[in-house]
Write a protein that holds these residues in place. Structure first.
Motif, mmCIF file in Angstrom:
data_model
loop_
_atom_site.group_PDB
_atom_site.id
_atom_site.type_symbol
_atom_site.label_atom_id
_atom_site.label_comp_id
_atom_site.label_asym_id
_atom_site.label_seq_id
_atom_site.Cartn_x
_atom_site.Cartn_y
_atom_site.Cartn_z
ATOM 1 N N TYR A 133 0.825 -1.203 0.000
ATOM 2 C CA TYR A 133 0.000 0.000 0.000
ATOM 3 C C TYR A 133 0.866 1.262 0.000
ATOM 4 C CZ TYR A 133 -4.915 -1.293 0.331
ATOM 5 O OH TYR A 133 -6.190 -1.705 0.033
ATOM 6 N N ASP A 134 2.062 1.169 0.553
ATOM 7 C CA ASP A 134 2.956 2.318 0.570
ATOM 8 C C ASP A 134 3.327 2.743 -0.851
ATOM 9 O OD1 ASP A 134 4.679 4.206 2.049
ATOM 10 O OD2 ASP A 134 6.315 3.088 1.123
ATOM 11 N N ASP A 135 3.372 1.783 -1.774
ATOM 12 C CA ASP A 135 3.678 2.089 -3.166
ATOM 13 C C ASP A 135 2.503 2.732 -3.891
ATOM 14 O OD1 ASP A 135 6.226 0.937 -2.922
ATOM 15 O OD2 ASP A 135 5.444 -1.063 -3.366
ATOM 16 N N TYR A 136 1.310 2.585 -3.332
ATOM 17 C CA TYR A 136 0.105 3.090 -3.995
ATOM 18 C C TYR A 136 -0.626 4.142 -3.159
ATOM 19 C CZ TYR A 136 0.722 -1.046 -6.955
ATOM 20 O OH TYR A 136 1.227 -1.997 -7.810
ATOM 21 N N ASP A 137 0.032 4.634 -2.104
ATOM 22 C CA ASP A 137 -0.686 5.498 -1.162
ATOM 23 C C ASP A 137 -1.110 6.835 -1.753
ATOM 24 O OD1 ASP A 137 1.808 6.608 -1.341
ATOM 25 O OD2 ASP A 137 2.142 6.775 0.818
ATOM 26 N N HIS A 138 -0.520 7.226 -2.899
ATOM 27 C CA HIS A 138 -0.933 8.478 -3.527
ATOM 28 C C HIS A 138 -2.283 8.349 -4.227
ATOM 29 C CE1 HIS A 138 3.299 9.525 -2.928
ATOM 30 N NE2 HIS A 138 2.932 10.773 -3.091
ATOM 31 N N PHE A 139 -2.735 7.127 -4.406
ATOM 32 C CA PHE A 139 -3.954 6.916 -5.165
ATOM 33 C C PHE A 139 -5.181 6.706 -4.286
ATOM 34 C CE2 PHE A 139 -0.391 5.602 -7.785
ATOM 35 C CZ PHE A 139 -0.626 6.324 -8.946
ATOM 36 N N PHE A 140 -5.011 6.833 -2.974
ATOM 37 C CA PHE A 140 -6.175 6.813 -2.088
ATOM 38 C C PHE A 140 -5.878 7.709 -0.895
ATOM 39 C CE2 PHE A 140 -3.481 3.300 -0.846
ATOM 40 C CZ PHE A 140 -3.453 3.362 0.527
ATOM 41 N N GLU A 141 -6.911 8.395 -0.423
ATOM 42 C CA GLU A 141 -6.750 9.386 0.643
ATOM 43 C C GLU A 141 -7.235 8.888 1.994
ATOM 44 O OE1 GLU A 141 -8.864 12.751 -0.840
ATOM 45 O OE2 GLU A 141 -7.402 13.193 -2.414
ATOM 46 N N ASP A 142 -7.990 7.815 2.007
ATOM 47 C CA ASP A 142 -8.558 7.289 3.254
ATOM 48 C C ASP A 142 -7.546 6.383 3.952
ATOM 49 O OD1 ASP A 142 -10.077 6.382 5.307
ATOM 50 O OD2 ASP A 142 -11.642 5.460 4.075
ATOM 51 N N VAL A 143 -6.873 6.922 4.987
ATOM 52 C CA VAL A 143 -5.858 6.145 5.702
ATOM 53 C C VAL A 143 -6.479 4.980 6.471
ATOM 54 C CG1 VAL A 143 -4.282 8.083 5.933
ATOM 55 C CG2 VAL A 143 -5.997 7.703 7.696
ATOM 56 N N TYR A 144 -7.791 5.043 6.708
ATOM 57 C CA TYR A 144 -8.455 3.975 7.445
ATOM 58 C C TYR A 144 -8.493 2.669 6.653
ATOM 59 C CZ TYR A 144 -9.931 7.778 10.467
ATOM 60 O OH TYR A 144 -9.934 8.857 11.305
ATOM 61 N N THR A 145 -8.149 2.733 5.372
ATOM 62 C CA THR A 145 -8.087 1.522 4.559
ATOM 63 C C THR A 145 -7.063 0.545 5.114
ATOM 64 O OG1 THR A 145 -8.623 2.898 2.644
ATOM 65 C CG2 THR A 145 -7.847 0.687 2.185
ATOM 66 N N LEU A 146 -6.081 1.053 5.858
ATOM 67 C CA LEU A 146 -5.031 0.204 6.407
ATOM 68 C C LEU A 146 -5.408 -0.413 7.756
ATOM 69 C CD1 LEU A 146 -1.844 2.301 5.531
ATOM 70 C CD2 LEU A 146 -2.536 0.124 4.548
ATOM 71 N N ILE A 147 -6.580 -0.074 8.272
ATOM 72 C CA ILE A 147 -6.993 -0.607 9.575
ATOM 73 C C ILE A 147 -6.974 -2.134 9.611
ATOM 74 C CG2 ILE A 147 -8.991 -0.875 11.100
ATOM 75 C CD1 ILE A 147 -9.560 2.057 10.794
ATOM 76 N N PRO A 148 -7.530 -2.833 8.595
ATOM 77 C CA PRO A 148 -7.471 -4.303 8.641
ATOM 78 C C PRO A 148 -6.045 -4.836 8.746
ATOM 79 C CG PRO A 148 -9.056 -3.606 6.990
ATOM 80 C CD PRO A 148 -8.329 -2.374 7.445
#
Length: 252
Positions: free
Chosen positions: A37-52
């Protein structure tokens, strides 16, 4: 009954060994999600996606501790230890169910997130300045073998394309097998034809599915462990033959 309890005791011991391995696998899955996800983090703004991913790493760490508690309780035949083991395992099982639910929720949100942010990222591209957005786009286009948002023609609407005025797209759009590609739109056959948006969405959804399947698999294993532990716990307190069997004696 005693034989069945002893069988469950052996199965519980095997389960504890699996639990230690599961802890490492879950931590690996969570770390893999973070790194990718670190490689694609510019393409989504919702940091909560990493909660799982955060939860599954925490679960993996907790499973290792639970395995140690279960080993000690099984070896000593501690009723209190086994009861604690079952309760903690139940809490972890509930947590994994939550991970599955959150995984499905955020998996469904990935497409909207990427669609909302990808155009902004492409408009921030600056080929002469190795900023984060430029690196992210070049990385994605090379890794996923794509060009532009929907196809290479999307680059014509970007600020970078209008400023360079050379009718070319970034070299990261060039097919890997070609060494003489300049990114010129006059040779579209040299460029990747597929757009990046759909591939980024697919990649992120695949990653989230790794988390979901890992949580489901280990939740099923934990159900077996809880069942065996409960049987051992109940039989130990009710069956005198099992007490003698564990102690190595005979039952007349």
């Amino acid at each position: 009954l005693a034989e069945g309890s002893a069988w469950c005791s052996k199965e519980l011991t095997m389960f504890l060994c699996l639990l230690q391995a599961a802890a490492g696998i879950l931590c690996y899955v969570g770390a893999y999600v973070f790194i990718t996800y670190d490689d694609y983090d510019h393409f989504f703004e919702d940091v909560y996606t990493l909660i799982p991913a955060v939860i599954i790493i925490a679960v993996g760490t907790l499973l290792f501790i639970i395995g140690l508690i279960g080993c000690c309780a099984t070896i000593r035949e501690s009723r209190c230890g086994l009861a604690t083991f079952v309760i903690i395992l139940l809490l972890v099982f509930i947590t994994e169910v939550v991970v599955v639910v959150l995984g499905y929720i955020y998996r469904a949100k990935v497409e909207d997130e990427v669609d909302h942010s990808i155009r902004k990222v492409y408009n921030r591209y600056n080929g002469t300045n190795p900023d984060a957005a430029s690196r992210a786009i070049d990385y994605v286009q090379r890794q996923l073998r794509c060009c532009g948002i929907h196809n290479y023609s999307d680059w014509e609407n970007t600020i970078w394309f209008k400023q360079t005025k050379n009718n070319s797209v970034p070299l990261s759009c060039c097919k890997a097998a070609l060494s003489n590609c300049t990114g010129s739109l006059t040779r579209p056959m040299d460029l990747y034809s597929e757009g990046c948006e759909a591939l980024v969405v697919k990649k992120l959804q695949e990653i989230m599915m790794y988390v979901i399947w890992a949580a489901l698999a280990f939740a099923a294993i934990q159900l077996l462990g809880m069942l065996c532990a409960c049987i051992v716990l109940c039989r130990r307190s009710r069956d005198p033959a099992y007490e003698l069997l564990i102690a190595g004696g005979t039952y007349a």
